[in-house]
Design a protein around this motif. Structure first.
Motif, PDB file in Angstrom:
ATOM      1  N   ILE A  80       0.842  -1.200   0.000  1.00  0.00           N
ATOM      2  CA  ILE A  80       0.000   0.000   0.000  1.00  0.00           C
ATOM      3  C   ILE A  80       0.879   1.252   0.000  1.00  0.00           C
ATOM      4  CG2 ILE A  80      -1.695   1.323   1.331  1.00  0.00           C
ATOM      5  CD1 ILE A  80      -2.777  -1.384   2.358  1.00  0.00           C
ATOM      6  N   ALA A  81       1.963   1.208   0.758  1.00  0.00           N
ATOM      7  CA  ALA A  81       2.881   2.351   0.814  1.00  0.00           C
ATOM      8  C   ALA A  81       3.542   2.593  -0.539  1.00  0.00           C
ATOM      9  CB  ALA A  81       3.948   2.109   1.885  1.00  0.00           C
ATOM     10  N   GLU A  82       3.917   1.511  -1.237  1.00  0.00           N
ATOM     11  CA  GLU A  82       4.524   1.655  -2.564  1.00  0.00           C
ATOM     12  C   GLU A  82       3.545   2.309  -3.540  1.00  0.00           C
ATOM     13  OE1 GLU A  82       7.545   1.256  -3.067  1.00  0.00           O
ATOM     14  OE2 GLU A  82       8.354  -0.347  -1.820  1.00  0.00           O
ATOM     15  N   ILE A  83       2.284   1.893  -3.492  1.00  0.00           N
ATOM     16  CA  ILE A  83       1.256   2.491  -4.354  1.00  0.00           C
ATOM     17  C   ILE A  83       1.075   3.970  -4.009  1.00  0.00           C
ATOM     18  CG2 ILE A  83      -1.194   2.483  -4.954  1.00  0.00           C
ATOM     19  CD1 ILE A  83      -1.199  -0.534  -4.501  1.00  0.00           C
ATOM     20  N   THR A  84       0.994   4.251  -2.712  1.00  0.00           N
ATOM     21  CA  THR A  84       0.812   5.633  -2.256  1.00  0.00           C
ATOM     22  C   THR A  84       1.971   6.510  -2.708  1.00  0.00           C
ATOM     23  OG1 THR A  84      -0.358   4.817  -0.291  1.00  0.00           O
ATOM     24  CG2 THR A  84       0.440   7.094  -0.235  1.00  0.00           C
ATOM     25  N   TYR A  85       3.185   5.998  -2.570  1.00  0.00           N
ATOM     26  CA  TYR A  85       4.379   6.754  -2.980  1.00  0.00           C
ATOM     27  C   TYR A  85       4.329   7.059  -4.478  1.00  0.00           C
ATOM     28  CZ  TYR A  85       9.353   8.021  -3.219  1.00  0.00           C
ATOM     29  OH  TYR A  85      10.543   8.683  -3.407  1.00  0.00           O
ATOM     30  N   GLY A  86       3.990   6.048  -5.280  1.00  0.00           N
ATOM     31  CA  GLY A  86       3.923   6.244  -6.727  1.00  0.00           C
ATOM     32  C   GLY A  86       2.858   7.245  -7.137  1.00  0.00           C
ATOM     33  N   ALA A 104       3.124   7.857   2.847  1.00  0.00           N
ATOM     34  CA  ALA A 104       3.681   6.533   2.516  1.00  0.00           C
ATOM     35  C   ALA A 104       4.669   6.084   3.589  1.00  0.00           C
ATOM     36  CB  ALA A 104       4.359   6.578   1.147  1.00  0.00           C
ATOM     37  N   ASP A 105       5.448   7.023   4.124  1.00  0.00           N
ATOM     38  CA  ASP A 105       6.431   6.671   5.159  1.00  0.00           C
ATOM     39  C   ASP A 105       5.743   6.213   6.441  1.00  0.00           C
ATOM     40  OD1 ASP A 105       9.159   7.419   3.987  1.00  0.00           O
ATOM     41  OD2 ASP A 105       7.991   9.228   3.599  1.00  0.00           O
ATOM     42  N   TYR A 106       4.623   6.828   6.769  1.00  0.00           N
ATOM     43  CA  TYR A 106       3.880   6.404   7.958  1.00  0.00           C
ATOM     44  C   TYR A 106       3.325   4.984   7.769  1.00  0.00           C
ATOM     45  CZ  TYR A 106       4.103  11.191   9.704  1.00  0.00           C
ATOM     46  OH  TYR A 106       4.555  12.412  10.176  1.00  0.00           O
ATOM     47  N   ILE A 107       2.871   4.686   6.565  1.00  0.00           N
ATOM     48  CA  ILE A 107       2.352   3.331   6.287  1.00  0.00           C
ATOM     49  C   ILE A 107       3.481   2.313   6.364  1.00  0.00           C
ATOM     50  CG2 ILE A 107       1.185   1.858   4.590  1.00  0.00           C
ATOM     51  CD1 ILE A 107      -0.141   4.417   3.496  1.00  0.00           C
ATOM     52  N   TRP A 108       4.643   2.641   5.774  1.00  0.00           N
ATOM     53  CA  TRP A 108       5.801   1.746   5.882  1.00  0.00           C
ATOM     54  C   TRP A 108       6.161   1.508   7.348  1.00  0.00           C
ATOM     55  CZ3 TRP A 108       7.665   4.679   1.183  1.00  0.00           C
ATOM     56  CH2 TRP A 108       7.738   3.851   0.058  1.00  0.00           C
ATOM     57  N   ALA A 109       6.168   2.580   8.135  1.00  0.00           N
ATOM     58  CA  ALA A 109       6.546   2.459   9.545  1.00  0.00           C
ATOM     59  C   ALA A 109       5.597   1.520  10.291  1.00  0.00           C
ATOM     60  CB  ALA A 109       6.563   3.843  10.204  1.00  0.00           C
ATOM     61  N   ILE A 110       4.311   1.652  10.023  1.00  0.00           N
ATOM     62  CA  ILE A 110       3.323   0.773  10.667  1.00  0.00           C
ATOM     63  C   ILE A 110       3.533  -0.676  10.225  1.00  0.00           C
ATOM     64  CG2 ILE A 110       0.860   0.238  10.861  1.00  0.00           C
ATOM     65  CD1 ILE A 110       0.340   3.255  10.503  1.00  0.00           C
ATOM     66  N   GLY A 111       3.946  -0.863   8.969  1.00  0.00           N
ATOM     67  CA  GLY A 111       4.151  -2.205   8.442  1.00  0.00           C
ATOM     68  C   GLY A 111       5.230  -2.985   9.173  1.00  0.00           C
ATOM     69  N   TYR A 112       6.178  -2.278   9.790  1.00  0.00           N
ATOM     70  CA  TYR A 112       7.229  -2.972  10.530  1.00  0.00           C
ATOM     71  C   TYR A 112       6.671  -3.738  11.725  1.00  0.00           C
ATOM     72  CZ  TYR A 112      11.190  -0.830   8.100  1.00  0.00           C
ATOM     73  OH  TYR A 112      12.125  -0.466   7.150  1.00  0.00           O
ATOM     74  N   ILE A 113       5.623  -3.228  12.326  1.00  0.00           N
ATOM     75  CA  ILE A 113       5.117  -3.801  13.579  1.00  0.00           C
ATOM     76  C   ILE A 113       4.698  -5.262  13.410  1.00  0.00           C
ATOM     77  CG2 ILE A 113       3.366  -3.599  15.392  1.00  0.00           C
ATOM     78  CD1 ILE A 113       3.368  -0.561  14.854  1.00  0.00           C
ATOM     79  N   PRO A 114       3.778  -5.593  12.484  1.00  0.00           N
ATOM     80  CA  PRO A 114       3.393  -7.009  12.368  1.00  0.00           C
ATOM     81  C   PRO A 114       4.529  -7.915  11.930  1.00  0.00           C
ATOM     82  CG  PRO A 114       2.425  -5.701  10.589  1.00  0.00           C
ATOM     83  CD  PRO A 114       3.004  -4.738  11.565  1.00  0.00           C
ATOM     84  N   ILE A 115       5.472  -7.403  11.119  1.00  0.00           N
ATOM     85  CA  ILE A 115       6.590  -8.247  10.688  1.00  0.00           C
ATOM     86  C   ILE A 115       7.476  -8.615  11.877  1.00  0.00           C
ATOM     87  CG2 ILE A 115       8.685  -8.343   9.291  1.00  0.00           C
ATOM     88  CD1 ILE A 115       7.295  -6.566   7.243  1.00  0.00           C
ATOM     89  N   VAL A 116       7.819  -7.632  12.703  1.00  0.00           N
ATOM     90  CA  VAL A 116       8.637  -7.900  13.889  1.00  0.00           C
ATOM     91  C   VAL A 116       7.907  -8.854  14.825  1.00  0.00           C
ATOM     92  CG1 VAL A 116       9.662  -6.885  15.958  1.00  0.00           C
ATOM     93  CG2 VAL A 116       9.897  -5.721  13.762  1.00  0.00           C
TER      94      VAL A 116
END
Length: 270
Positions: A80-86, A104-116
């Motif tokens: 979603i962040a990649e789409i938003t950035y584009g 987009a950066d805020y979405i990327w940052a949130i994405g780290y949480i479930p991965i960790v």
């Protein structure tokens, strides 16, 4: 032909396309801008698709399935962040360097949480399972090397960024956040790669090997991006974008190998 072999072929083709556009710039900077925003969407979309197939393949809802679901959730947010950035850069004509950080950066940052969370759940699950975890001496030898590497990165890159009086606090936070957050992903991913390697079957460790390699490329890309963007030398279509694109495809490979592993256990290869 197995899904993993097809994806390997696709990875090689897409990597070649990346190199051609980033090195030769056919069509000029405008075409490179479109391609550099489209390729991450394609690569992350493939990654999300492969992760969905993996999660669906699990027959029991255990910590392993939950872990892969969390990884999928994080990568889906990256997508979603990649789409938003584009969209912001191509259609809204936003200068991403000036506007940094964007939504987009805020979405990327949130994405780290479930991965960790997903990786830590998997690591904790292996700890509780009683399976072999490797030699303590190896961990003791590797830990100082990791600390030395972290110290070098902090001293030569992150501390100068933090001390820069011309950057706002929010900008500094995101410059530092990405590489630091990447380490919270890479370290457990590498540990899982090592632990599963102890099981003796290469097919078991393959998913975690490619997952670790994929996140390593993210870390390298984020470190280089933080430095180049801070120095004002980063622009869309930079060769370091290749690290993120290949990273997505390696994580997709990890998902495909996990799917093939589950199919072999279930006796339902397709």
């Amino acid at each position: 032909m197995k899904k993993s072999k097809r994806l390997w072929i696709f990875l090689c083709i897409l990597t070649f396309i990346n190199l051609v556009f980033y090195l030769t710039r056919p069509g000029g900077d405008k075409m490179l801008l479109y391609v550099s925003d489209l390729l991450p969407v394609i690569c992350s979309g493939i990654c999300v698709f492969c992760l969905v197939k993996t999660v669906k393949k699990f027959q029991e809802w255990d910590f392993t399935k939950t872990s892969w679901l969390m990884i999928h959730t994080g990568i889906a947010l990256y997508f979603i962040a990649e789409i938003t950035y584009g969209v912001l850069e191509v259609f809204e004509i936003v200068d991403m360097d000036v506007a940094f950080p964007t939504i987009a950066d805020y979405i990327w940052a949130i994405g780290y949480i479930p991965i960790v969370v997903g990786l830590l759940m998997m690591f904790t699950g292996y700890l509780k399972s009683g399976l072999p975890m490797g030699h303590t001496k190896l961990y003791c030898c590797v830990a100082p090397l990791v600390l030395i590497l972290l110290s070098v990165v902090f001293y030569f890159l992150l501390i100068p960024i933090f001390r820069d009086p011309e950057s706002s606090g929010l900008v500094k936070f995101f410059y530092i956040f990405y590489p630091v957050a990447d380490l919270f992903i890479v370290i457990p991913a590498v540990l899982l790669m090592y632990i599963t390697h102890l099981f003796g079957r290469g097919i078991i460790s393959k998913p975690w090997k490619y997952l670790a390699f994929g996140f390593m490329l993210f870390t390298v890309g984020d470190l280089l991006y933080a430095y180049l963007d801070w120095m004002g030398k980063y622009e869309s279509g930079n060769l370091i974008d290749l690290g993120w694109n290949v990273g997505y495809l390696l994580i997709a490979l990890a998902a495909v190998y996990q799917t093939e592993l589950l199919e072999s256990f279930n006796g339902s290869e397709k």
